[in-house]
Design a protein around this motif. Structure first.
Motif, mmCIF file in Angstrom:
data_model
loop_
_atom_site.group_PDB
_atom_site.id
_atom_site.type_symbol
_atom_site.label_atom_id
_atom_site.label_comp_id
_atom_site.label_asym_id
_atom_site.label_seq_id
_atom_site.Cartn_x
_atom_site.Cartn_y
_atom_site.Cartn_z
ATOM 1 N N MET A 45 0.887 -1.299 -0.015
ATOM 2 C CA MET A 45 -0.031 -0.015 0.143
ATOM 3 C C MET A 45 0.744 1.371 -0.086
ATOM 4 O O MET A 45 1.876 1.321 0.851
ATOM 5 N N SER A 47 1.941 5.006 0.745
ATOM 6 C CA SER A 47 1.729 6.199 1.961
ATOM 7 C C SER A 47 1.840 7.564 1.338
ATOM 8 O O SER A 47 2.751 7.854 0.424
ATOM 9 N N LEU A 48 0.973 8.274 1.694
ATOM 10 C CA LEU A 48 0.858 9.847 1.151
ATOM 11 C C LEU A 48 1.577 10.570 2.177
ATOM 12 O O LEU A 48 1.277 10.585 3.507
ATOM 13 N N GLY A 52 -0.298 15.035 -0.413
ATOM 14 C CA GLY A 52 -0.857 14.131 -1.163
ATOM 15 C C GLY A 52 -0.199 13.445 -2.168
ATOM 16 O O GLY A 52 -0.591 12.554 -2.847
ATOM 17 N N GLN A 97 -9.635 0.602 -0.606
ATOM 18 C CA GLN A 97 -8.820 1.736 0.090
ATOM 19 C C GLN A 97 -7.594 1.887 -0.937
ATOM 20 O O GLN A 97 -7.388 3.047 -0.901
ATOM 21 N N LEU A 98 -7.194 0.929 -1.432
ATOM 22 C CA LEU A 98 -6.014 1.337 -2.312
ATOM 23 C C LEU A 98 -6.462 1.885 -3.636
ATOM 24 O O LEU A 98 -5.973 2.885 -4.062
ATOM 25 N N SER A 100 -9.222 3.978 -3.837
ATOM 26 C CA SER A 100 -9.421 5.360 -3.393
ATOM 27 C C SER A 100 -8.135 6.377 -3.431
ATOM 28 O O SER A 100 -7.912 7.338 -3.624
ATOM 29 N N LEU A 101 -6.983 5.551 -2.815
ATOM 30 C CA LEU A 101 -5.791 6.256 -2.739
ATOM 31 C C LEU A 101 -5.427 6.545 -3.983
ATOM 32 O O LEU A 101 -4.739 7.856 -4.384
ATOM 33 N N MET A 102 -5.201 5.461 -5.026
ATOM 34 C CA MET A 102 -4.535 5.904 -6.446
ATOM 35 C C MET A 102 -5.320 6.826 -7.044
ATOM 36 O O MET A 102 -4.765 7.579 -7.812
ATOM 37 N N THR A 104 -6.353 9.645 -6.044
ATOM 38 C CA THR A 104 -5.880 10.916 -5.763
ATOM 39 C C THR A 104 -4.399 11.491 -6.310
ATOM 40 O O THR A 104 -4.202 12.323 -6.151
ATOM 41 N N LEU A 105 -3.812 10.525 -6.677
ATOM 42 C CA LEU A 105 -2.367 10.563 -6.900
ATOM 43 C C LEU A 105 -2.245 11.078 -8.483
ATOM 44 O O LEU A 105 -2.933 10.983 -9.065
ATOM 45 N N TYR A 113 4.566 4.592 -8.424
ATOM 46 C CA TYR A 113 4.076 3.483 -7.561
ATOM 47 C C TYR A 113 3.618 2.376 -8.380
ATOM 48 O O TYR A 113 4.166 1.111 -7.812
#
Length: 291
Positions: A45, A47-48, A52, A97-98, A100-102, A104-105, A113
């Motif tokens: 996973m 980390s940000l 962000g 969750q992954l 959702s995080l991706m 935002t990148l 990543y």
């Protein structure tokens, strides 16, 4: 030549891969100093940081026995990622969750990543030799593993997958795989098998899944896909027949959609749910609408 489908997620890494350094153990060792950066990960996973962006630490943050993979150079600074204890064999959509995080990148971070994830996941799942079962050890800066028993060399794999649009008299054939949410459709896709060209793989996969024979297969664009490590090869084809014979062991539905239906679905208000923007299928469908 690739078609202009816009920037694709997981492509365009800002790093210099510096292959000459990978193969030079002394040069690599000289880069492993206080300036070197370690990608901050929780297993696989990301980390940000507070802005962000992908978070980075130093090599001092790595576990003492960690295997480190050299990702490349960023403005002269060496970038590394540590191999986690376990890889990830779960389905690609199993970690909300992954995703959702991706989402935002920015594209550069997403590409970095994705490449790192594919590489360290491969290492985590290939600690034993496929030839003799012996222990393997990291080599060439993380771009190779060598067997300590028989000496076999193993390299990070990328699996080619064709993903294709099929057109019939101005309509587009899309499918919904088994287990997919109701209403979600995408382009048909499948792995390229040994002894096949890309064109042959497109024709075989479409025939197997839908009963449709295609012609005039053309390449559109490709996308790295780090779940776990595939190269999605986007193609377009035509068919002269729309009589479907669906393989119900793989597909829940296969449907020909009119252009206006595809347009409205891509706008978020249509008869089906379109692929998300980080998937190459999204870009292929946009390309088809505009062509």
């Amino acid at each position: 030549m690739a078609a202009n489908v816009g920037p694709l997620s997981f492509s365009g890494s800002p790093l210099d891969r510096a292959d000459n350094i990978r193969a030079d153990a002394d040069a690599l060792a000289r880069l492993m100093d206080w300036k070197a950066r370690l990608l901050a990960l929780d297993g696989l996973m990301p980390s940000l940081d507070d802005t962000g962006r992908l978070a980075w630490g130093t090599l001092a943050d790595a576990a003492e026995d960690a295997e480190l993979c050299f990702l490349g150079l960023d403005d002269g600074k060496a970038c590394f990622a540590a191999v986690p204890p376990n890889g990830d064999a779960s389905p690609r959509m199993a970690n909300p969750q992954l995703w959702s995080l991706m989402a935002t990148l920015e594209l550069g971070d997403l590409a970095l990543y994705g490449g790192a994830r594919s590489l360290i996941d491969w290492h985590a799942r290939h600690r034993f030799c496929a030839q003799c079962g012996g222990n393997t050890q990291i080599a060439k800066g993380g771009w190779q593993r060598n067997c300590s028993e028989c000496g076999a060399q193993h390299f990070p794999r990328t699996d080619p997958v064709t993903i294709m649009l099929v057109e019939h008299e101005g309509r587009l054939m899309l499918g919904r795989g088994l287990g997919w949410p109701e209403g979600r459709f995408s382009a048909l896709a499948g792995f390229v098998e040994p002894g096949e060209t890309i064109e042959e793989a497109v024709a075989r996969e479409v025939l197997e899944e839908s009963g449709i024979r295609v012609r005039d297969v053309s390449y559109i664009a490709s996308q790295p896909w780090p779940f776990p490590s595939q190269l999605m090869i986007g193609c377009h084809s035509y068919t002269d027949n729309d009589e479907l014979m669906i393989d119900t062991t793989e597909m829940a539905e296969v449907v020909f959609f009119r252009r206006e239906e595809v347009e409205s679905a891509m706008a978020g208000d249509g008869p089906f749910v379109a692929p998300p923007p980080h998937a190459i299928a999204h870009h292929l469908m946009n390309w088809w609408i505009k062509k």
